[in-house]
Motif scaffolding. Structure first.
Motif, short mmCIF file in Angstrom:
data_model
loop_
_atom_site.label_atom_id
_atom_site.label_comp_id
_atom_site.label_asym_id
_atom_site.label_seq_id
_atom_site.Cartn_x
_atom_site.Cartn_y
_atom_site.Cartn_z
N ASN A 159 48.62 38.45 45.65
CA ASN A 159 47.41 38.63 46.46
C ASN A 159 46.12 38.65 45.65
O ASN A 159 45.07 38.90 46.21
CB ASN A 159 47.50 39.90 47.31
N ASN A 199 37.73 32.12 46.54
CA ASN A 199 36.77 32.91 47.30
C ASN A 199 37.46 33.63 48.46
O ASN A 199 37.87 33.00 49.43
CB ASN A 199 35.66 32.00 47.84
N PRO A 200 37.55 34.98 48.40
CA PRO A 200 38.16 35.71 49.51
C PRO A 200 37.24 35.84 50.72
O PRO A 200 37.68 36.24 51.80
CB PRO A 200 38.45 37.08 48.90
N LYS A 201 35.93 35.54 50.50
CA LYS A 201 34.92 35.67 51.54
C LYS A 201 34.88 37.08 52.13
O LYS A 201 34.66 37.27 53.33
CB LYS A 201 35.14 34.62 52.64
N LYS A 202 35.12 38.05 51.26
CA LYS A 202 35.08 39.46 51.62
C LYS A 202 34.40 40.23 50.50
O LYS A 202 34.24 39.73 49.38
CB LYS A 202 36.50 40.01 51.82
N LYS A 203 33.97 41.44 50.80
CA LYS A 203 33.40 42.30 49.78
C LYS A 203 34.41 42.45 48.65
O LYS A 203 35.58 42.78 48.88
CB LYS A 203 33.08 43.67 50.39
N SER A 204 33.96 42.19 47.42
CA SER A 204 34.87 42.13 46.28
C SER A 204 34.28 42.84 45.08
O SER A 204 33.07 43.13 45.04
CB SER A 204 35.18 40.67 45.92
N PRO A 249 30.01 39.05 50.53
CA PRO A 249 30.44 37.68 50.88
C PRO A 249 29.34 36.63 50.74
O PRO A 249 29.60 35.50 50.31
CB PRO A 249 30.91 37.82 52.33
N ARG A 293 38.88 41.14 42.51
CA ARG A 293 39.73 41.44 43.67
C ARG A 293 38.87 41.80 44.87
O ARG A 293 37.73 42.25 44.73
CB ARG A 293 40.65 42.64 43.38
N GLU A 294 39.46 41.65 46.05
CA GLU A 294 38.84 42.22 47.24
C GLU A 294 38.67 43.73 47.01
O GLU A 294 39.52 44.35 46.36
CB GLU A 294 39.75 41.95 48.44
N VAL A 295 37.61 44.30 47.51
CA VAL A 295 37.27 45.69 47.19
C VAL A 295 38.39 46.64 47.59
O VAL A 295 38.82 46.67 48.73
CB VAL A 295 35.95 46.11 47.88
N GLN A 296 38.87 47.40 46.57
CA GLN A 296 39.79 48.49 46.80
C GLN A 296 39.23 49.77 46.18
O GLN A 296 39.75 50.85 46.39
CB GLN A 296 41.15 48.19 46.15
#
Length: 298
Positions: A159, A199-204, A249, A293-296
């Motif tokens: 992922n 590009n996950p196109k999410k806050k990362s 994004p 990574r996508e924000v965790q």
């Protein structure tokens, strides 16, 4: 069957049971309950993880005269090797704990890349045993185990966005003798190096750990660009630097991939500094870690 053979098989059976039992796995009854949760829920290697600690001090807690430390150990179940250790002092000293108290806090740690997906015996994950509790620093072998859990750790490729080191990079280098695990593997950039990142196109989150030529240049500037727009430009007072950026994004654009450029205003060629050195590479900055990574984490 002869009587002595019955006793023989009984002895073998008891030995097998005793060998299968792992010493010290029993949760201690000391009036303290520990609940641990990890974020994100899916655990991979090459991952920053937040661990949330919730200690509940029960009515039968009698207190600790000495200030105990928290131990946190991640064991590879097959090889019996310690993968991660995060021993630390809790936010409130244990000799101040009282029945009814709740002690909660969070800590972050990094799971290094350790899974070999090309191994013929690799099953798609590896079991890691997480064990945590308390111990007296004056007697570290006597551990009070408060938490046990087996985690399935998957490879980051499942992922994590793909990162391609496209242009301006020298070959990866390694020195396992270096004590800091973050500094054992690195790549040198040239004056300008580019990565193509999925590009996950999410806050990362983007995290970088690198090094500069402080022994040669008093000031060396590093500029980061995303799709041609400046993200940051900085210098560092120390040889090594750590940078973290939360990206929205709209900064990453609408395309399936985006470009991260790393530029520096000064480079060296080792052979030009030392005639006995045959290294003709252009060396910009040393990059130990590039994490996206996508924000965790916040």
């Amino acid at each position: 069957m002869k009587k002595r053979n019955i006793w023989y098989f009984l002895l073998v059976f008891l030995l097998l049971i005793s060998c299968g039992k792992k010493e010290g796995d029993q949760i201690a009854d000391v009036g303290v309950k520990l609940n641990l949760t990890l974020s994100p829920d899916t655990i991979t290697d090459f991952l920053y993880v937040t661990m949330n600690y919730d200690f509940e001090i029960l009515d039968d807690y009698t207190g600790k005269d000495t200030d105990h430390m928290v131990f946190v150990h991640f064991w590879r179940t097959k090889s019996k090797e310690m993968l991660i250790q995060d021993d630390h002092l809790p936010v409130k000293k244990t000799n101040e704990w009282k029945p009814g108290d709740k002690v909660s806090y969070s800590r972050m740690f990094f799971i290094p890349k350790f899974l070999d997906e090309l191994d013929i015996d690799f099953e798609g994950f590896e079991e890691i045993k997480l064990q945590a509790g308390l111990y007296d620093p004056q007697n570290p072998t006597e551990k009070i185990i408060l938490f046990n859990k087996v985690l399935n750790v998957q490879p980051a490729s499942i992922n994590a966005p793909d990162i391609i080191y496209s242009e301006g990079w020298n070959e990866e280098e390694m020195n396992l003798a270096i004590s800091d695990p973050f500094c054992r593997v690195w790549r040198w950039t040239t004056k300008k190096a580019e990565c193509i990142i999925e590009n996950p196109k999410k806050k990362s989150v983007l995290i970088m750990k690198g090094g500069l030529h402080k022994s040669i240049f008093q000031v060396q500037t590093v500029t980061l660009m995303i799709n041609g727009s400046q993200l940051d430009s900085f210098t560092s007072e120390t040889v090594n630097f750590d940078k973290k950026y939360v990206l929205m994004p709209e900064q990453l654009g609408d395309e399936p991939e985006f470009t991260l450029s790393i530029e520096t205003d000064k480079t060296i060629v080792p052979s030009s500094l030392d005639p006995n050195n045959k290294d003709n590479r252009e060396l910009g900055i040393q990059l130990y870690l590039l994490y996206f990574r996508e924000v965790q984490i916040d």
